[in-house]
Design a protein around this motif. Structure first.
Motif, mmCIF file in Angstrom:
data_model
loop_
_atom_site.group_PDB
_atom_site.id
_atom_site.type_symbol
_atom_site.label_atom_id
_atom_site.label_comp_id
_atom_site.label_asym_id
_atom_site.label_seq_id
_atom_site.Cartn_x
_atom_site.Cartn_y
_atom_site.Cartn_z
ATOM 1 N N SER B 102 0.921 -0.974 -0.040
ATOM 2 C CA SER B 102 -0.041 -0.075 0.059
ATOM 3 C C SER B 102 0.989 1.272 0.066
ATOM 4 C CB SER B 102 -0.924 -0.082 1.324
ATOM 5 O OG SER B 102 -1.507 1.354 1.521
ATOM 6 N N VAL B 103 1.300 1.704 -1.384
ATOM 7 C CA VAL B 103 2.198 2.620 -1.228
ATOM 8 C C VAL B 103 1.815 4.174 -1.555
ATOM 9 C CG1 VAL B 103 3.836 1.100 -2.206
ATOM 10 C CG2 VAL B 103 2.180 2.058 -3.552
ATOM 11 N N SER B 104 2.612 5.094 -1.321
ATOM 12 C CA SER B 104 2.037 6.536 -1.568
ATOM 13 C C SER B 104 1.757 6.927 -2.749
ATOM 14 C CB SER B 104 3.125 7.353 -0.824
ATOM 15 O OG SER B 104 3.993 7.682 -1.870
ATOM 16 N N SER B 105 0.999 7.891 -2.943
ATOM 17 C CA SER B 105 0.422 8.438 -4.314
ATOM 18 C C SER B 105 1.497 8.884 -5.367
ATOM 19 C CB SER B 105 -0.619 9.501 -3.899
ATOM 20 O OG SER B 105 0.094 10.596 -3.176
ATOM 21 N N ALA B 131 -8.749 3.454 -2.799
ATOM 22 C CA ALA B 131 -9.811 4.109 -2.393
ATOM 23 C C ALA B 131 -9.733 5.671 -2.342
ATOM 24 C CB ALA B 131 -10.297 3.268 -0.849
ATOM 25 N N ASP B 132 -8.663 6.135 -2.660
ATOM 26 C CA ASP B 132 -8.587 7.551 -2.314
ATOM 27 C C ASP B 132 -7.998 8.225 -3.618
ATOM 28 O OD1 ASP B 132 -6.116 6.475 -2.391
ATOM 29 O OD2 ASP B 132 -5.088 7.852 -0.889
ATOM 30 N N GLY B 133 -8.518 7.627 -4.617
ATOM 31 C CA GLY B 133 -8.093 8.242 -5.988
ATOM 32 C C GLY B 133 -8.544 9.438 -6.472
ATOM 33 N N GLY B 270 -3.305 11.766 -14.240
ATOM 34 C CA GLY B 270 -3.118 10.570 -14.116
ATOM 35 C C GLY B 270 -2.294 10.420 -12.713
ATOM 36 N N PHE B 271 -1.478 11.072 -12.302
ATOM 37 C CA PHE B 271 -0.704 11.181 -11.176
ATOM 38 C C PHE B 271 -1.662 11.012 -9.883
ATOM 39 C CE2 PHE B 271 3.536 13.308 -12.935
ATOM 40 C CZ PHE B 271 3.778 12.407 -13.647
#
Lengths: 506, 355
Positions: B102-105, B131-133, B270-271
């Motif tokens: 579960s990596v950072s954005s 779940a936080d895109g 996209g990022f």
């Protein structure tokens, strides 16, 4: 319908009069006590993260009692490790090691713990009282302090190196510069520039402060024990002092407790400061203002325990002022507390003052009661835990090293953490051996990063015109006066020390 | 006779045992791989923060949708803004389907922009969604600035835009807005936590910022209701993600003059769209990847998930399904010209001239 603040305060207390609320508070107190004596990695953020999924399904006041009970007591009981093992406690209790551990070694562990819990409890109550009073006044306090003012405060804090350096000002300056230099390692968050990372991902964030503090103070303590082959209270000096002596010391030094508690509340209120500076600033303030401190601080002066502990526990009240009244979290724990409040349908900030003032007052009451309970628990447990100080060195040294290794490794769970522990542990031992003040280095490390951030923000936002802001000018004058006052005292002290030496030799 | 009875006995035994053996073998074969197993979620952050809560909110549901209901535990590997965990997932974690990252954005942007310390290739990971895109962002200025509309905003020189740090998505969005609107001599003041920026706006230390629309509406509804801030422009991630309260504001892309600038916005979109992704190491067996992707999709489609997520995290879930994430990453514009331009915009130097 809006209610008066008095009615809200009464209703807030009535909300607590339920068995399940007190049960939750007691469970929270137990969790907080365990967290206080556990190695560093098991801090309140992890405890909150684990509790949150459970408590958001509970009735709010019961859950708040559990959460606040845990965090308050964890702060109040944070002095065990510094006093008994010479290991800095979690954030906010690191400076306690400076005088707490020498007291322990002198046979006064019980007295130091008594003073710490009493100071913590009083600090917590002062913080809570301020929180209660601040409900109508919070906003202007927070907006008064911009980045320029905070920079000057940090500069003022750095001037305390002169105090923490003891009798070796040049060595203090060197240690502080070393701290500032180490603080520059990593990615500079404002500009994104990489400094001294040598292509190592580990160094992107710089070496963790908590490991450095652990190593600088903990490793030399353990080595000392191993080399002297004595338990902490098995020194040639007879056992002295009791918990009650520490409590009496704290009551006698009530003015210091009040002053340091307000330092703590203020640091809690101001966004962006926090537990990493509160104890050092309070300790520095005490070292500057207490009579005879230059001779006794760092050698086991009970006032050096009272100051950081009262400030650290009062800070929680300040944290809650900003969190509850403005909705700005002051750290991970308060951010998670806000998440819980949102889950229960409360919106922290001005809306909450209007719509749910009784909940805010329930939190105030819980904070106060938890402070009293924490003090009692600390005092009761201290009687038993202080016996650890009489354990033989052959048992104590492995226990301390285990705490050090677990504490260091649990910070980022990287094997390199252990290497950092060894490097800075060795540095700490060398510094101790050759009289370089380690607190000055920690102060440089802690304040360097903050000073850089506030200076950068001030320059970007205002250019050089920030120097002309009234708040900046007033704070600069106060800082200069305080520095000159301290320096004069130091010079007089050195001169006095020199004259007898000369007359003796002449 | 004896031979016949022995044969008879064996035949009977065969008749009785055959179905039993077959059924046991069949049950054995159908035993889900994950039954009795432990999945470790390696979080690229310290424990206790909002990111941790987000990951836990998802994994609380994930367990029941993976056949065999494995135990799920969390480990933490903070450092380098999540780079350490992403590097570990690429080359250190065992590709056995029992380790989820579960990596950072920032894992995608760090790789595309070629930041130091990146030792992974984003195309090699398997993606399980987030779940936080995405989200809906709005740019606002403090009322005292007097920039009540776009013309006045453009005419005001030296607007101070607050952000967390260079390279943070809010910083990049602020820089993009200054580049595309364009703003005259905008200055960027960084080094704040998100709530600190709002406090800095209120005391006049900075003038403006980009922020998630729902954060503004949740934390400071009076800013919108009482007109305490001037709202100028939004960016929808993904494109078309509307917020009815800011529906009248122009989208940042409407200020793009050419395809190059549209691709620039698409890259930044996209990022942010991928949020904090759940990933599997390269070379994870595809059948296990499929099981986990299907389970994650079921989590995100569970009607109870949004409410539980909001309870635990305090924010609305912004779902990115595994296939959407995969597609987003594959279709990201990566021409050197666009990447180079975004690097300049996301960097600390002065904004490049607009061609």
């Amino acid at each position: 319908m809006e209610v008066s603040l008095f009615q809200a305060a009464v209703q807030g207390f009535i909300n607590l009069l339920q068995f399940k609320v007190f049960l939750a508070l007691l469970v929270g107190v137990s969790i907080g006590t365990f967290t206080a004596v556990a190695p560093q990695g098991i801090g309140m953020p992890l405890v909150y993260a684990m509790l949150l999924p459970v408590v958001i399904r509970w009735e709010p006041i019961t859950a708040i009692a559990l959460l606040i009970g845990a965090s308050s007591v964890s702060a109040i009981c944070a002095a065990y490790l510094p006093v008994l093992f010479g290991i800095p406690g979690g954030g906010g209790s690191q400076a306690t090691v400076l005088d707490g551990y020498p007291m322990g070694r002198r046979g006064e562990a019980r007295r130091a713990l008594g003073a710490s819990f009493m100071a913590g409890g009083m600090g917590c109550l002062i913080g809570t009282f301020t929180l209660a009073l601040a409900i109508p006044l919070a906003k202007p306090l927070i907006y008064l302090m911009g980045s320029p003012e905070l920079f000057v405060v940090m500069l003022w804090g750095l001037s305390m190196v002169a105090v923490l350096a003891g009798r070796h000002p040049i060595k203090g300056l060197i240690a502080a510069c070393l701290g500032l230099l180490i603080g520059t390692i990593g990615q500079q968050s404002q500009s994104g520039i990489m400094r001294y990372i040598f292509d190592q991902v580990y160094l992107l964030d710089g070496p963790p402060l908590s490991i450095i503090a652990l190593a600088l103070f903990g490793v030399p303590s353990a080595l000392d024990l191993a080399l002297t082959r004595l338990g902490i209270e098995q020194q040639p000096a007879p056992l002295q002092g009791s918990l009650w002596d520490g409590i009496k010391d704290t009551l006698r030094e009530w003015a210091l407790v009040v002053r340091c508690s307000f330092v703590g509340v203020w640091i809690g209120i101001v966004p962006g400061l926090g537990s990493q500076v509160v104890d050092w600033l309070a300790y520095g303030h005490a070292a500057q203002s207490c009579k005879g401190a230059h001779e006794t601080f760092g050698k086991g002066d009970v006032r050096g325990v009272i100051a950081p502990e009262s400030a650290n526990d009062a800070k929680d009240g300040g944290d809650l002022i900003t969190t509850l009244l403005l909705g700005f979290p002051q750290g991970v724990v308060t951010a998670l507390f806000i998440v819980a409040l949102l889950a229960w349908g409360f919106l922290p900030g001005p809306e909450m003052i209007k719509k749910n003032p009784e909940v805010i007052y329930s939190i105030v009451w819980i904070q106060g009661i938890a402070g009293i309970l924490g003090t009692l628990v600390g005092i009761v447990l201290a009687k038993e835990l202080a016996r650890l100080a009489q354990v033989r060195y052959s048992l104590m040294v492995p226990i301390i090293f285990m705490f050090l290794l677990i504490g260091a490794f649990s910070v980022t769970r990287d094997p390199v953490d252990l290497l950092v522990l060894v490097i800075f542990g060795t540095l700490g031992y060398v510094m101790k051996r050759f009289g370089y003040p380690r607190p000055a280095m920690i102060l440089g490390l802690v304040l360097g990063e903050l000073m850089e951030r506030y200076l950068y923000r001030s320059m970007m936002a205002y250019g050089f015109s920030w120097l002309l802001r009234p708040g900046v000018i007033i704070l600069l004058i106060l800082a200069t006066v305080s520095f000159i006052y301290t320096l004069r005292g130091r010079l007089a002290q050195w001169a006095a020390a020199k004259v007898p030496a000369e007359s003796a030799s002449g | 006779m004896a031979y016949s009875s022995t044969l008879h006995f064996i035949a009977c035994l065969f008749v009785v045992l055959y179905p039993l053996v077959i059924s046991i073998a069949s049950v054995w074969a159908q035993t889900p791989f994950y039954q009795g197993k432990v999945i470790t979620v390696i979080q690229g952050r310290e424990p206790g923060g909002t990111g941790d809560q987000r990951a836990r909110a998802v994994t609380a549901f994930l367990q029941k949708y993976i056949p065999g209901n494995p135990t799920i535990i969390h480990e933490f590997m903070g450092g380098g803004g999540g780079l350490r965990a992403a590097n570990h997932m690429y080359s250190g974690a065992r590709p056995d389907g029992l380790t989820i990252g579960s990596v950072s954005s920032g894992m995608l942007s760090s790789s595309v922009l070629g930041n130091p310390g990146v030792k992974y290739q984003t195309d090699k990971f398997h993606y399980l969604g987030a779940a936080d895109g995405g989200g809906h962002y709005v740019f606002y200025t403090r009322r005292e600035l007097g920039a009540s509309n776009l013309e006045r905003l453009r005419a005001t020189p030296g607007i101070r835009i607050g952000a967390q740090s260079v390279g943070h998505s809010n910083y990049n969005l602020g820089r993009l807005a200054a580049f595309l609107l364009p703003l005259k001599d905008a200055r960027f003041v960084t080094g704040y936590a998100s709530p600190e920026i709002d406090a800095a706006i209120l005391r006049g230390e900075v003038d403006s910022r980009f922020n998630q629309s729902h954060s503004v509406l949740r934390n400071n509804p009076e800013w919108v209701e009482k007109g305490m801030m001037d709202f100028h422009v939004v960016i929808e991630i993904p494109k078309g993600e509307k917020n009815p309260r800011f529906a009248k504001l122009p989208e940042l892309e409407t200020f793009a003059r050419n395809e190059r600038e549209r691709q620039l916005i698409a890259l930044q979109r996209g990022f942010r769209l991928i949020g904090s992704p759940f990933i599997l190491p390269p070379d994870t067996p595809l059948d296990r990847v499929k099981i986990l992707q299907q389970a994650m999709t079921k989590v995100f489609q569970d009607p109870q998930f949004p409410a539980e997520f909001k309870k635990m995290v305090g924010d609305d879930a912004e779902i990115v399904l595994p296939e959407v994430m995969d597609k987003t990453i594959k279709e990201l514009p990566r021409s050197p010209e666009i990447v180079d331009l975004l690097k300049k915009i996301a960097g600390p130097e002065a904004l490049p001239p607009r061609s």
